[in-house]
Design a protein around this motif. Structure first.
Motif, short mmCIF file in Angstrom:
data_model
loop_
_atom_site.label_atom_id
_atom_site.label_comp_id
_atom_site.label_asym_id
_atom_site.label_seq_id
_atom_site.Cartn_x
_atom_site.Cartn_y
_atom_site.Cartn_z
N HIS A 41 0.80 -1.22 0.00
CA HIS A 41 0.00 0.00 0.00
C HIS A 41 0.84 1.27 0.00
CE1 HIS A 41 -3.85 1.96 0.33
NE2 HIS A 41 -3.28 2.83 1.15
N LEU A 42 0.50 2.15 -0.88
CA LEU A 42 0.96 3.53 -0.92
C LEU A 42 -0.16 4.34 -1.56
CD1 LEU A 42 4.71 3.38 -2.03
CD2 LEU A 42 3.83 3.92 0.23
N PRO A 43 -0.35 5.55 -1.21
CA PRO A 43 0.42 6.35 -0.27
C PRO A 43 0.10 5.96 1.18
CG PRO A 43 -1.40 7.66 -1.10
CD PRO A 43 -1.43 6.34 -1.85
N LEU A 44 1.03 6.28 2.05
CA LEU A 44 0.89 5.89 3.46
C LEU A 44 -0.26 6.62 4.16
CD1 LEU A 44 2.11 3.87 5.32
CD2 LEU A 44 3.76 5.54 6.05
N ILE A 45 -0.76 7.68 3.57
CA ILE A 45 -1.92 8.37 4.14
C ILE A 45 -3.12 7.41 4.23
CG2 ILE A 45 -2.78 9.30 1.96
CD1 ILE A 45 -2.74 11.60 4.86
N GLY A 46 -3.05 6.30 3.51
CA GLY A 46 -4.10 5.29 3.55
C GLY A 46 -4.35 4.71 4.93
N GLU A 49 -7.65 5.41 6.28
CA GLU A 49 -8.83 4.84 5.62
C GLU A 49 -9.35 3.57 6.29
OE1 GLU A 49 -7.69 4.02 1.60
OE2 GLU A 49 -7.11 6.08 1.21
N ILE A 50 -8.55 2.99 7.16
CA ILE A 50 -8.93 1.70 7.73
C ILE A 50 -9.28 1.84 9.21
CG2 ILE A 50 -7.66 0.34 6.04
CD1 ILE A 50 -5.39 0.05 8.08
N ASP A 51 -9.98 0.85 9.74
CA ASP A 51 -10.42 0.93 11.13
C ASP A 51 -9.45 0.19 12.06
OD1 ASP A 51 -10.98 -1.81 11.04
OD2 ASP A 51 -13.13 -1.53 10.82
N GLN A 52 -9.79 0.19 13.34
CA GLN A 52 -8.91 -0.36 14.37
C GLN A 52 -8.72 -1.87 14.27
OE1 GLN A 52 -11.79 1.18 14.93
NE2 GLN A 52 -13.12 -0.23 16.02
N ASN A 53 -9.54 -2.56 13.49
CA ASN A 53 -9.39 -4.00 13.33
C ASN A 53 -8.59 -4.37 12.09
OD1 ASN A 53 -11.01 -4.61 15.62
ND2 ASN A 53 -12.80 -4.08 14.42
N SER A 54 -8.06 -3.37 11.43
CA SER A 54 -7.37 -3.59 10.16
C SER A 54 -5.89 -3.24 10.25
CB SER A 54 -8.05 -2.76 9.06
OG SER A 54 -9.39 -3.19 8.89
N GLY A 150 -6.42 2.72 12.17
CA GLY A 150 -5.82 1.51 11.65
C GLY A 150 -4.45 1.23 12.24
N ASN A 151 -3.93 0.07 11.92
CA ASN A 151 -2.65 -0.38 12.43
C ASN A 151 -1.66 -0.61 11.29
OD1 ASN A 151 -3.43 -0.97 15.35
ND2 ASN A 151 -4.98 -2.09 14.21
#
Length: 162
Positions: A41-46, A49-54, A150-151
């Motif tokens: 994955h890039l860009p790292l700003i992603g 976009e994800i939640d705490q379980n991701s 996200g993590n």
């Protein structure tokens, strides 16, 4: 010949979690509250976009001299917004896809979260430390309400963090 919109939706709804890339399928799984492992994955700003379980497993960014660019340097600059190979080339940077080992380790982390219903202590500690450091970067000073849920894969953090 074997493509099916129904099957795409069915798999997203019934999966334990979705392994995907930024190419487009993974958002469908989020509609069903499924955890996501975003790879290469890039860009790292992603990460926003994800939640705490991701979990996100970013590509490696390498400087012209071959040194790996650390996460903190990426997140504290506009590099975190770069999204195309051309943009990286213009900044004298090269991107490297995740290795099979990195993909395996991130998948194991996701399975640990799902099986134990919580990540291991190192994973939690590394991600809390990462979030704390990021919120202090100048680029985020005016965005106090913007929070990383996200993590980042701990294998990535420990291998590439400065």
């Amino acid at each position: 010949e074997f493509k099916s919109d129904f099957m795409d939706v069915f798999l997203a709804a019934k999966c334990a979690f979705c392994i995907g890339t930024a190419s487009g399928y993974y958002p469908l799984a989020t509609y069903f509250n499924k955890p996501i492992l975003l790879t290469n994955h890039l860009p790292l700003i992603g990460i926003y976009e994800i939640d705490q379980n991701s979990i996100i497993l970013p590509k490696t960014i390498v400087k012209e001299n071959g040194d790996i660019l650390e996460i903190n340097k990426i997140m504290s600059s506009s590099i975190m917004l770069l999204g195309t190979n051309d943009a990286y080339k213009k900044n004298n940077l090269k991107i490297i896809n995740n290795s099979p080992t990195e993909l395996l380790e991130a998948t194991k982390e996701m399975l640990n979260i799902l099986i134990d219903f919580k990540p291991n202590k190192d994973f939690i500690k590394q991600n809390e430390r990462f979030r704390e450091r990021v919120k202090n970067f100048e680029i985020f000073k005016n965005y106090n309400d913007l929070k990383i849920l996200g993590n980042i894969s701990s294998s990535f953090i420990s291998k590439y963090n400065d």
